[in-house]
Design a protein around this motif. Sequence first.
Motif, PDB file in Angstrom:
ATOM      1  N   LEU A   1       0.825  -1.205   0.000  1.00 51.43           N
ATOM      2  CA  LEU A   1       0.000   0.000   0.000  1.00 51.43           C
ATOM      3  C   LEU A   1       0.864   1.262   0.000  1.00 51.43           C
ATOM      4  N   GLN A   2       1.934   1.243   0.792  1.00 52.77           N
ATOM      5  CA  GLN A   2       2.795   2.423   0.851  1.00 52.77           C
ATOM      6  C   GLN A   2       3.554   2.620  -0.456  1.00 52.77           C
ATOM      7  N   LEU A   3       4.021   1.543  -1.066  1.00 57.43           N
ATOM      8  CA  LEU A   3       4.707   1.661  -2.358  1.00 57.43           C
ATOM      9  C   LEU A   3       3.751   2.252  -3.401  1.00 57.43           C
ATOM     10  N   SER A   4       2.499   1.806  -3.385  1.00 60.08           N
ATOM     11  CA  SER A   4       1.512   2.362  -4.310  1.00 60.08           C
ATOM     12  C   SER A   4       1.311   3.845  -4.047  1.00 60.08           C
ATOM     13  N   ASN A   5       1.237   4.213  -2.784  1.00 60.28           N
ATOM     14  CA  ASN A   5       1.069   5.615  -2.405  1.00 60.28           C
ATOM     15  C   ASN A   5       2.247   6.457  -2.890  1.00 60.28           C
ATOM     16  N   ILE A   6       3.445   5.926  -2.748  1.00 60.40           N
ATOM     17  CA  ILE A   6       4.649   6.633  -3.207  1.00 60.40           C
ATOM     18  C   ILE A   6       4.601   6.834  -4.722  1.00 60.40           C
ATOM     19  N   LEU A   7       4.232   5.791  -5.450  1.00 57.77           N
ATOM     20  CA  LEU A   7       4.188   5.894  -6.911  1.00 57.77           C
ATOM     21  C   LEU A   7       3.146   6.898  -7.383  1.00 57.77           C
ATOM     22  N   LEU A   8       2.045   6.996  -6.647  1.00 59.70           N
ATOM     23  CA  LEU A   8       1.007   7.956  -7.012  1.00 59.70           C
ATOM     24  C   LEU A   8       1.409   9.401  -6.719  1.00 59.70           C
ATOM     25  N   GLY A   9       2.394   9.581  -5.831  1.00 62.16           N
ATOM     26  CA  GLY A   9       2.734  10.938  -5.397  1.00 62.16           C
ATOM     27  C   GLY A   9       4.144  11.373  -5.705  1.00 62.16           C
ATOM     28  N   VAL A  10       4.777  10.789  -6.716  1.00 63.19           N
ATOM     29  CA  VAL A  10       6.187  11.098  -7.001  1.00 63.19           C
ATOM     30  C   VAL A  10       6.408  12.597  -7.184  1.00 63.19           C
ATOM     31  N   ALA A  11       5.628  13.234  -8.048  1.00 62.54           N
ATOM     32  CA  ALA A  11       5.845  14.656  -8.335  1.00 62.54           C
ATOM     33  C   ALA A  11       5.533  15.526  -7.123  1.00 62.54           C
ATOM     34  N   ALA A  12       4.404  15.251  -6.463  1.00 63.02           N
ATOM     35  CA  ALA A  12       4.023  16.057  -5.298  1.00 63.02           C
ATOM     36  C   ALA A  12       5.054  15.919  -4.183  1.00 63.02           C
ATOM     37  N   ASP A  13       5.538  14.701  -3.959  1.00 63.27           N
ATOM     38  CA  ASP A  13       6.563  14.502  -2.932  1.00 63.27           C
ATOM     39  C   ASP A  13       7.846  15.230  -3.288  1.00 63.27           C
ATOM     40  N   ALA A  14       8.230  15.180  -4.560  1.00 62.72           N
ATOM     41  CA  ALA A  14       9.474  15.836  -4.982  1.00 62.72           C
ATOM     42  C   ALA A  14       9.406  17.341  -4.741  1.00 62.72           C
ATOM     43  N   ARG A  15       8.225  17.915  -4.931  1.00 58.45           N
ATOM     44  CA  ARG A  15       8.075  19.353  -4.669  1.00 58.45           C
ATOM     45  C   ARG A  15       8.269  19.671  -3.195  1.00 58.45           C
ATOM     46  N   ARG A  16       8.098  18.679  -2.334  1.00 60.48           N
ATOM     47  CA  ARG A  16       8.332  18.866  -0.889  1.00 60.48           C
ATOM     48  C   ARG A  16       9.711  18.353  -0.487  1.00 60.48           C
ATOM     49  N   ASP A  17      10.565  18.140  -1.481  1.00 60.68           N
ATOM     50  CA  ASP A  17      11.951  17.678  -1.270  1.00 60.68           C
ATOM     51  C   ASP A  17      12.007  16.277  -0.677  1.00 60.68           C
ATOM     52  N   ARG A  18      11.040  15.446  -1.100  1.00 63.96           N
ATOM     53  CA  ARG A  18      11.013  14.051  -0.663  1.00 63.96           C
ATOM     54  C   ARG A  18      11.046  13.156  -1.898  1.00 63.96           C
ATOM     55  N   VAL A  19      12.166  12.479  -2.085  1.00 64.98           N
ATOM     56  CA  VAL A  19      12.306  11.553  -3.213  1.00 64.98           C
ATOM     57  C   VAL A  19      12.433  10.156  -2.629  1.00 64.98           C
ATOM     58  N   TYR A  20      11.343   9.404  -2.723  1.00 58.48           N
ATOM     59  CA  TYR A  20      11.317   8.060  -2.153  1.00 58.48           C
ATOM     60  C   TYR A  20      11.842   7.001  -3.113  1.00 58.48           C
TER      61      TYR A  20
END
Length: 198
Positions: free
Chosen positions: A165-184
């Motif tokens: 579930l978390q991996l799916s969440n990460i894949l859905l939010g790659v761009a949004a996370d990157a804008r917050r300086d989070r690259v998973y």
Amino acid sequence: MTGTAWPGYLPWADTVTAARAEFDRAARSLGLIPAIIPPVAREDVALLYCFCRHLDDAVDEAPDPATARAALIGIEVELAGQKSPRPLIAAFLAGAARSGLPLECARHLLLGMRADLDPVRLPDTDALIRYSYQVSAAVGLMLAPLLGIRDAGVLVRVVDLGIALQLSNILLGVAADARRDRVYLPTSLLARHQLTQA
């Protein structure tokens, strides 16, 4: 042990009642039906939900990372019994003692949340799986005993599901996370595909 009603005379009984009401509202907004949860587990599930929501709010509503980090450390200190707990934490701890909820998983969740307060760069897939366990599978492991799940083989599947579930969440939010300086996405995996963090 789960299976008895929360006595009304407890000093934080109002907190349990408020947690149940908050959980019922949140569950219905997500299209869930709180009544499908066994009656003996509803208060404990509600407390777990509100505990996790409290952690999220401590991070999301903080004005800066330092404030968020201090709030999470404060919760960790309360969980460890090094400071008198506030009512929600006290009720959560009592519920954990009754149900067998693994408190070490709450500490794992706190570690994952603290990692998000700094810029995120994960070196490899091991780090990604560890993070996914901390922020998702650890919650599943806390929920499992509240629903009567104790079989070791089933708990392995609980961990697998939480990580997925978390991996799916990460894949859905790659761009949004990157804008917050989070690259998973792990550096090693990006390099394998000739990609950079940028």
